[in-house]
Design an enzyme around this catalytic site. Structure first.
Site, PDB file in Angstrom:
ATOM      1  N   HIS A 115       0.869  -1.065  -0.199  1.00 33.56           N
ATOM      2  CA  HIS A 115      -0.051  -0.012   0.170  1.00 33.56           C
ATOM      3  C   HIS A 115       0.762   1.438  -0.178  1.00 33.56           C
ATOM      4  CE1 HIS A 115      -2.816   3.040   1.342  1.00 33.56           C
ATOM      5  NE2 HIS A 115      -1.862   3.425   2.083  1.00 33.56           N
ATOM      6  N   GLU A 126      -3.054   9.091   7.154  1.00 31.19           N
ATOM      7  CA  GLU A 126      -2.425   7.645   7.376  1.00 31.19           C
ATOM      8  C   GLU A 126      -1.283   7.586   8.569  1.00 31.19           C
ATOM      9  OE1 GLU A 126      -1.946   6.291   3.439  1.00 31.19           O
ATOM     10  OE2 GLU A 126      -4.042   6.281   2.991  1.00 31.19           O
TER      11      GLU A 126
HETATM   12  P1  GTP Z   1      -3.829   0.771  -1.695  1.00 29.40           P
HETATM   13  O1  GTP Z   1      -2.354   1.335  -1.800  1.00 29.40           O
HETATM   14  O2  GTP Z   1      -3.983  -0.438  -0.909  1.00 29.40           O
HETATM   15  O3  GTP Z   1      -4.852   1.951  -1.029  1.00 29.40           O
HETATM   16  O4  GTP Z   1      -4.257   0.439  -3.300  1.00 29.40           O
HETATM   17  P2  GTP Z   1      -4.709   1.762  -4.328  1.00 29.40           P
HETATM   18  O5  GTP Z   1      -4.741   2.894  -3.871  1.00 29.40           O
HETATM   19  O6  GTP Z   1      -4.061   1.331  -5.477  1.00 29.40           O
HETATM   20  O7  GTP Z   1      -6.302   1.175  -4.697  1.00 29.40           O
HETATM   21  P3  GTP Z   1      -7.300   1.475  -3.564  1.00 29.40           P
HETATM   22  O8  GTP Z   1      -7.118   2.470  -2.660  1.00 29.40           O
HETATM   23  O9  GTP Z   1      -8.515   2.119  -4.568  1.00 29.40           O
HETATM   24  O10 GTP Z   1      -7.866   0.115  -3.125  1.00 29.40           O
HETATM   25  C1  GTP Z   1      -7.433  -0.378  -2.001  1.00 29.40           C
HETATM   26  C2  GTP Z   1      -7.202  -1.884  -1.976  1.00 29.40           C
HETATM   27  O11 GTP Z   1      -8.263  -2.543  -2.015  1.00 29.40           O
HETATM   28  C3  GTP Z   1      -6.364  -2.180  -3.317  1.00 29.40           C
HETATM   29  O12 GTP Z   1      -4.766  -2.184  -3.317  1.00 29.40           O
HETATM   30  C4  GTP Z   1      -6.789  -3.584  -3.306  1.00 29.40           C
HETATM   31  O13 GTP Z   1      -5.974  -4.609  -2.251  1.00 29.40           O
HETATM   32  C5  GTP Z   1      -8.123  -3.579  -2.944  1.00 29.40           C
HETATM   33  N1  GTP Z   1      -9.012  -3.617  -4.047  1.00 29.40           N
HETATM   34  C6  GTP Z   1      -9.151  -2.499  -4.690  1.00 29.40           C
HETATM   35  N2  GTP Z   1     -10.137  -2.961  -5.786  1.00 29.40           N
HETATM   36  C7  GTP Z   1     -10.279  -4.127  -5.746  1.00 29.40           C
HETATM   37  C8  GTP Z   1     -11.310  -5.065  -6.336  1.00 29.40           C
HETATM   38  O14 GTP Z   1     -11.902  -4.601  -7.343  1.00 29.40           O
HETATM   39  N3  GTP Z   1     -11.107  -6.189  -5.785  1.00 29.40           N
HETATM   40  C9  GTP Z   1     -10.646  -6.634  -4.934  1.00 29.40           C
HETATM   41  N4  GTP Z   1     -10.666  -7.800  -4.392  1.00 29.40           N
HETATM   42  N5  GTP Z   1      -9.776  -5.788  -4.237  1.00 29.40           N
HETATM   43  C10 GTP Z   1      -9.723  -4.527  -4.543  1.00 29.40           C
HETATM   44 MG    MG Z   2      -5.539   3.525  -2.056  1.00 30.33          MG
END
Ligand code: GTP
Ligand code: MG
Length: 150
Positions: A115, A126
């Site tokens: 993350h 955060e």
């Molecule tokens: P983070 O750094 O973890 O916050 O990821 P991100 O900022 O690239 O993406 P986002 O904040 O939109 O989503 C947080 C986390 O949720 C992602 O890193 C994934 O682990 C999970 N996630 C997001 N979209 C999906 C999805 O469509 N399906 C599943 N199973 N998990 C998802």
């Molecule tokens: Mg994110």
């Protein structure tokens, strides 16, 4: 100095990628100022990902993130929020370029290893959620002042 919150998720810990991920940030010249390992309580994970609480995958995300120990870190340096995101790669491993952490080590969005804060405001929020002020270190790296920064 700019700071970001970076986390090795439980899959990254189980797959022994902690050192690899930390090494990439160290080698880029970023400074580690906060570090802890824990199995995160549900309440903390819900606060961390509160923006996603209405999404269909949220329960699975909570189960995944709470399934084992994770490594929480604060890294400091020039443009580290945006650079950290670039180093992690896109959320969906299908879209994350080879050379990025996700592009090198993942196949599934729901097991994407790491993350990173997506904005300076998110980073501040955060870091405050995961660390107390006294858990963050303040030190200077003499080499970096001259050889990483101009
Ligand atoms: P983070 O750094 O973890 O916050 O990821 P991100 O900022 O690239 O993406 P986002 O904040 O939109 O989503 C947080 C986390 O949720 C992602 O890193 C994934 O682990 C999970 N996630 C997001 N979209 C999906 C999805 O469509 N399906 C599943 N199973 N998990 C998802
Ligand atoms: Mg994110």
């Amino acid at each position: 100095e700019e700071r970001t919150f970076i986390m090795v998720k439980p899959d990254g810990v189980h797959r022994s990628l902690v050192g690899e991920i930390m090494e990439r940030f160290e080698q880029r010249g970023y400074k580690l100022v906060g570090l802890k390992m824990m199995t995160a309580p549900k309440e903390l994970l819900e606060m961390h990902y509160h923006e996603l609480r209405e999404r269909p995958f949220f329960p699975k995300l909570m189960a995944y993130m709470g399934s084992g120990p994770l490594v929480a870190m604060v890294w400091e340096g020039m443009d580290v929020v945006a650079q950290g995101r670039a180093m992690l790669g896109a959320t969906d491993p299908l879209k994350s370029a080879p050379g990025t952490i996700r592009g090198d080590f993942c196949q599934a969005t729901g097991r994407n290893v790491c993350h990173g804060s997506d904005s300076k405001a998110a980073a501040a929020r955060e870091i405050g959620l995961w660390f107390r002020e006294q858990e963050l270190s303040h030190y200077t790296n003499d080499q970096h002042a001259k050889w990483v920064y101009e």
